[in-house]
Design a protein around this motif. Structure first.
Motif, PDB file in Angstrom:
ATOM      1  N   GLU A 331      12.590  51.511 -82.700  1.00  0.00           N
ATOM      2  CA  GLU A 331      13.693  50.797 -82.495  1.00  0.00           C
ATOM      3  C   GLU A 331      14.072  49.936 -81.375  1.00  0.00           C
ATOM      4  OE1 GLU A 331      12.881  54.082 -82.677  1.00  0.00           O
ATOM      5  OE2 GLU A 331      13.498  54.594 -84.714  1.00  0.00           O
ATOM      6  N   ASP A 332      13.092  50.059 -80.326  1.00  0.00           N
ATOM      7  CA  ASP A 332      13.078  49.097 -79.285  1.00  0.00           C
ATOM      8  C   ASP A 332      12.664  47.724 -79.786  1.00  0.00           C
ATOM      9  OD1 ASP A 332      14.270  50.876 -77.498  1.00  0.00           O
ATOM     10  OD2 ASP A 332      12.005  51.297 -76.862  1.00  0.00           O
ATOM     11  N   LEU A 333      11.736  47.754 -80.610  1.00  0.00           N
ATOM     12  CA  LEU A 333      11.103  46.480 -81.285  1.00  0.00           C
ATOM     13  C   LEU A 333      12.114  45.932 -82.290  1.00  0.00           C
ATOM     14  CD1 LEU A 333       8.562  44.626 -81.587  1.00  0.00           C
ATOM     15  CD2 LEU A 333       7.908  46.034 -83.547  1.00  0.00           C
ATOM     16  N   ALA A 334      12.788  46.659 -83.063  1.00  0.00           N
ATOM     17  CA  ALA A 334      13.587  46.040 -83.884  1.00  0.00           C
ATOM     18  C   ALA A 334      14.932  45.372 -83.129  1.00  0.00           C
ATOM     19  CB  ALA A 334      14.098  47.202 -84.838  1.00  0.00           C
ATOM     20  N   ARG A 335      15.266  46.183 -82.172  1.00  0.00           N
ATOM     21  CA  ARG A 335      16.427  45.506 -81.369  1.00  0.00           C
ATOM     22  C   ARG A 335      16.041  44.218 -80.614  1.00  0.00           C
ATOM     23  NH1 ARG A 335      17.764  50.849 -80.383  1.00  0.00           N
ATOM     24  NH2 ARG A 335      16.339  51.084 -78.309  1.00  0.00           N
ATOM     25  N   TRP A 336      14.716  44.314 -80.456  1.00  0.00           N
ATOM     26  CA  TRP A 336      14.465  43.049 -79.613  1.00  0.00           C
ATOM     27  C   TRP A 336      14.467  41.716 -80.691  1.00  0.00           C
ATOM     28  CZ3 TRP A 336       8.672  41.872 -78.194  1.00  0.00           C
ATOM     29  CH2 TRP A 336       8.456  40.807 -77.486  1.00  0.00           C
ATOM     30  N   LEU A 337      13.562  42.017 -81.755  1.00  0.00           N
ATOM     31  CA  LEU A 337      13.434  41.158 -82.810  1.00  0.00           C
ATOM     32  C   LEU A 337      14.792  40.606 -83.649  1.00  0.00           C
ATOM     33  CD1 LEU A 337       9.883  42.020 -84.254  1.00  0.00           C
ATOM     34  CD2 LEU A 337      10.487  40.691 -82.354  1.00  0.00           C
ATOM     35  N   ASN A 338      15.534  41.398 -83.952  1.00  0.00           N
ATOM     36  CA  ASN A 338      16.529  41.216 -84.651  1.00  0.00           C
ATOM     37  C   ASN A 338      17.429  40.209 -84.612  1.00  0.00           C
ATOM     38  OD1 ASN A 338      15.396  43.140 -86.667  1.00  0.00           O
ATOM     39  ND2 ASN A 338      16.961  44.957 -86.237  1.00  0.00           N
ATOM     40  N   ASN A 395      12.416  54.049 -96.258  1.00  0.00           N
ATOM     41  CA  ASN A 395      13.007  55.263 -95.604  1.00  0.00           C
ATOM     42  C   ASN A 395      14.231  54.635 -94.712  1.00  0.00           C
ATOM     43  OD1 ASN A 395      11.800  57.253 -96.668  1.00  0.00           O
ATOM     44  ND2 ASN A 395      10.100  57.776 -95.116  1.00  0.00           N
ATOM     45  N   HIS A 396      13.843  53.448 -94.177  1.00  0.00           N
ATOM     46  CA  HIS A 396      14.575  52.895 -93.166  1.00  0.00           C
ATOM     47  C   HIS A 396      14.975  51.423 -93.525  1.00  0.00           C
ATOM     48  CE1 HIS A 396      14.563  56.355 -90.362  1.00  0.00           C
ATOM     49  NE2 HIS A 396      13.325  56.301 -90.830  1.00  0.00           N
ATOM     50  N   PRO A 397      15.254  51.080 -94.789  1.00  0.00           N
ATOM     51  CA  PRO A 397      15.510  49.550 -95.353  1.00  0.00           C
ATOM     52  C   PRO A 397      16.082  48.559 -94.521  1.00  0.00           C
ATOM     53  CG  PRO A 397      16.969  50.950 -96.364  1.00  0.00           C
ATOM     54  CD  PRO A 397      16.036  51.955 -95.447  1.00  0.00           C
ATOM     55  N   MET A 398      17.159  49.140 -93.597  1.00  0.00           N
ATOM     56  CA  MET A 398      17.674  48.197 -92.704  1.00  0.00           C
ATOM     57  C   MET A 398      17.031  48.177 -91.212  1.00  0.00           C
ATOM     58  SD  MET A 398      19.699  47.061 -95.025  1.00  0.00           S
ATOM     59  CE  MET A 398      20.729  46.022 -94.032  1.00  0.00           C
ATOM     60  N   LEU A 399      16.172  48.772 -91.084  1.00  0.00           N
ATOM     61  CA  LEU A 399      15.581  48.692 -89.693  1.00  0.00           C
ATOM     62  C   LEU A 399      15.172  47.363 -89.280  1.00  0.00           C
ATOM     63  CD1 LEU A 399      14.729  50.418 -87.207  1.00  0.00           C
ATOM     64  CD2 LEU A 399      12.348  50.559 -88.402  1.00  0.00           C
ATOM     65  N   PHE A 400      14.591  46.564 -90.000  1.00  0.00           N
ATOM     66  CA  PHE A 400      14.343  45.231 -89.436  1.00  0.00           C
ATOM     67  C   PHE A 400      15.249  43.978 -90.248  1.00  0.00           C
ATOM     68  CE2 PHE A 400      10.557  47.206 -87.912  1.00  0.00           C
ATOM     69  CZ  PHE A 400      10.410  46.189 -86.532  1.00  0.00           C
ATOM     70  N   ALA A 401      15.882  43.078 -89.662  1.00  0.00           N
ATOM     71  CA  ALA A 401      16.827  42.153 -90.102  1.00  0.00           C
ATOM     72  C   ALA A 401      16.256  41.425 -91.437  1.00  0.00           C
ATOM     73  CB  ALA A 401      17.232  41.270 -89.111  1.00  0.00           C
ATOM     74  N   HIS A 402      15.085  41.261 -91.577  1.00  0.00           N
ATOM     75  CA  HIS A 402      14.536  40.463 -92.745  1.00  0.00           C
ATOM     76  C   HIS A 402      14.465  41.401 -93.892  1.00  0.00           C
ATOM     77  CE1 HIS A 402      10.947  41.637 -90.776  1.00  0.00           C
ATOM     78  NE2 HIS A 402      10.337  41.483 -91.698  1.00  0.00           N
ATOM     79  N   TRP A 403      14.162  42.709 -93.810  1.00  0.00           N
ATOM     80  CA  TRP A 403      13.952  43.331 -94.922  1.00  0.00           C
ATOM     81  C   TRP A 403      14.769  43.403 -96.173  1.00  0.00           C
ATOM     82  CZ3 TRP A 403      11.735  48.474 -92.262  1.00  0.00           C
ATOM     83  CH2 TRP A 403      10.439  48.250 -91.927  1.00  0.00           C
ATOM     84  N   ALA A 404      15.820  43.688 -95.836  1.00  0.00           N
ATOM     85  CA  ALA A 404      16.727  43.346 -97.184  1.00  0.00           C
ATOM     86  C   ALA A 404      16.871  42.040 -97.779  1.00  0.00           C
ATOM     87  CB  ALA A 404      18.338  43.663 -96.598  1.00  0.00           C
ATOM     88  N   PHE A 405      16.468  40.997 -96.948  1.00  0.00           N
ATOM     89  CA  PHE A 405      16.409  39.544 -97.644  1.00  0.00           C
ATOM     90  C   PHE A 405      15.033  39.369 -98.272  1.00  0.00           C
ATOM     91  CE2 PHE A 405      14.739  35.283 -96.859  1.00  0.00           C
ATOM     92  CZ  PHE A 405      15.585  34.430 -97.253  1.00  0.00           C
ATOM     93  N   VAL A 406      13.945  39.760 -97.707  1.00  0.00           N
ATOM     94  CA  VAL A 406      12.864  39.265 -98.157  1.00  0.00           C
ATOM     95  C   VAL A 406      12.384  40.332 -99.669  1.00  0.00           C
ATOM     96  CG1 VAL A 406      10.231  39.658 -97.691  1.00  0.00           C
ATOM     97  CG2 VAL A 406      11.653  38.691 -96.062  1.00  0.00           C
TER      98      VAL A 406
END
Length: 408
Positions: A331-338, A395-406
């Motif tokens: 979660e910390d990594l996603a908040r940083w990168l997203n 299980n968490h398709p929206m965790l990283f901002a680019h997953w739904a796009f890619v």
């Protein structure tokens, strides 16, 4: 009685906008948070000096930022107080000047965006086979003060606005070694009012001139990036020659290597020409394989994220070095990168997204490397780490901002 009638509310609104924009400190090393510690007193003093005519700007701090071609671009950073004062003037000037500007001027204007310029450019490339890709050499440093002030006086009659615009143009520039330089031309990139003044200058030097003298050649302009469309090569050469003369009259010079004529070659246009692609606002326009409405592939002229933009994004990812930060949670990594990733997707993903998707797949490989260092159970096994990643994404398709796009 004050010399000039400047509403205090104007200064307050200017402060709020400067604070929202953030930005670095100027030559006085005073940050926005420093200025805010004594906000009421600081704003009152600024209003008092501007209203009495005794406000003089501080020197502009010169910094250099790297460009994608290995060179550096100069920026001028005013102090926080000077940014507020410039915002006061901008709030007065912009409502008067913006309605004058051409509809195809997109840079730094209300309700205009770079994506609108790219979309319009794409559509015109489908109808016009030739493009004049302009590059103005050192534009911000070459703006003639006299011509600019003449244009400002033509549309603005507030004495205090004219006074302070002239003082900002004449403000010294403080170099990194502390020396001060005076300039008789140019406006600093980085100033609050600089984009508005630059648009006004190019409105007369370029936009209005093109509209009057070459009405059959539509264009898109974002600040000093200009693309002009022509139906024939001969017309493009004529437009370029006339523009060289026009810009010389205004004290500007076209870059001899970066300015060029481009043929928008695709499946229907099969001439042989040296230049068949160009970059505009972070996108490369060239022939690309696309699917038509009948399910057949053909070669069309489209924009996609440019190599320079991909290199710049790649440099950002490498600087993150997050593979080493195994102490972070997912979660910390996603908040940083997203926030950064979301910006890339929202901007570059609108046109021919496959190129950006292939780039962002590489980011997932780095996320997997990070996971291998963090979780022992998948360390050293490509198969286990790939399964872990696929389960996480399912299980968490929206965790990283680019997953739904890619992966859509």
């Amino acid at each position: 009685m004050k010399s000039f009638d400047i509403p205090k509310a104007l200064v307050w609104r200017a402060w709020k906008r400067v604070k929202a924009n953030r930005g670095a400190a100027g030559v006085d090393a005073q940050s926005i948070s420093d200025y805010e510690r004594h906000l009421a007193s600081n704003l009152y003093k600024l209003w008092n000096r501007m209203s009495s005519g005794s406000y003089f700007p501080s020197p502009v701090r010169r910094v250099w930022i790297p460009k994608t071609d290995g060179k550096e671009r100069p920026l001028g950073i005013p102090t926080v107080e000077d940014r507020i004062a410039q915002m006061v003037v901008k709030q007065v000037m912009e409502p008067r000047l913006d309605p004058l500007f051409h509809p195809d001027s997109y840079g730094y204007r209300p309700n205009k965006s770079a994506q609108q310029a790219v979309r319009q450019c794409r559509q015109r490339c489908w109808h016009y086979a030739w493009v004049v890709d302009l590059d103005i050499k050192g534009f911000f440093d070459a703006i003639d003060h006299n011509l600019l002030l003449k244009a400002v006086r033509h549309h603005v009659n507030d004495a205090w606005v004219l006074l302070y615009v002239e003082r900002w143009l004449n403000a010294a520039i403080q170099l990194p070694d502390g020396k001060l330089e005076q300039h008789s031309s140019g406006i600093p990139q980085g100033g609050v009012v600089s984009p508005l003044l630059a648009n006004l200058f190019l409105h007369y030097a370029c936009d209005r001139w093109l509209q009057t003298h070459i009405p059959d050649a539509p264009f898109e302009r974002f600040a000093d990036d200009v693309v002009i469309h022509c139906r024939t090569r001969e017309r493009a050469e004529e437009v370029l020659d006339r523009l060289r003369q026009r810009f010389a009259e205004c004290g500007l010079e076209l870059h001899p290597e970066k300015t060029r004529i481009v043929y928008c070659k695709d499946e229907q246009r099969r001439l042989t020409y040296l230049h068949t692609s160009f970059d505009f606002l972070g996108f490369t326009f060239q022939a690309r394989r696309v699917l038509n409405r009948h399910g057949r592939f053909f070669s069309g002229f489209h924009p996609a994220v440019s190599r320079k933009s991909l290199k710049r994004m790649g440099d950002v990812i490498r600087r993150w070095r997050f593979q080493r930060l195994s102490e972070l949670s997912l979660e910390d990594l996603a908040r940083w990168l997203n926030p950064t990733i979301r910006g890339w997707v929202n901007y570059y993903g609108k046109f021919y997204p496959g190129v950006l998707k292939r780039f962002l797949w590489r980011l997932d490989h780095r996320i997997i490397k990070w996971a291998r260092k963090k979780y022992r159970r998948i360390r050293g096994s490509n198969k286990r780490s790939t399964r872990w990643f696929n389960r996480l994404r399912a299980n968490h398709p929206m965790l990283f901002a680019h997953w739904a796009f890619v992966y859509s």
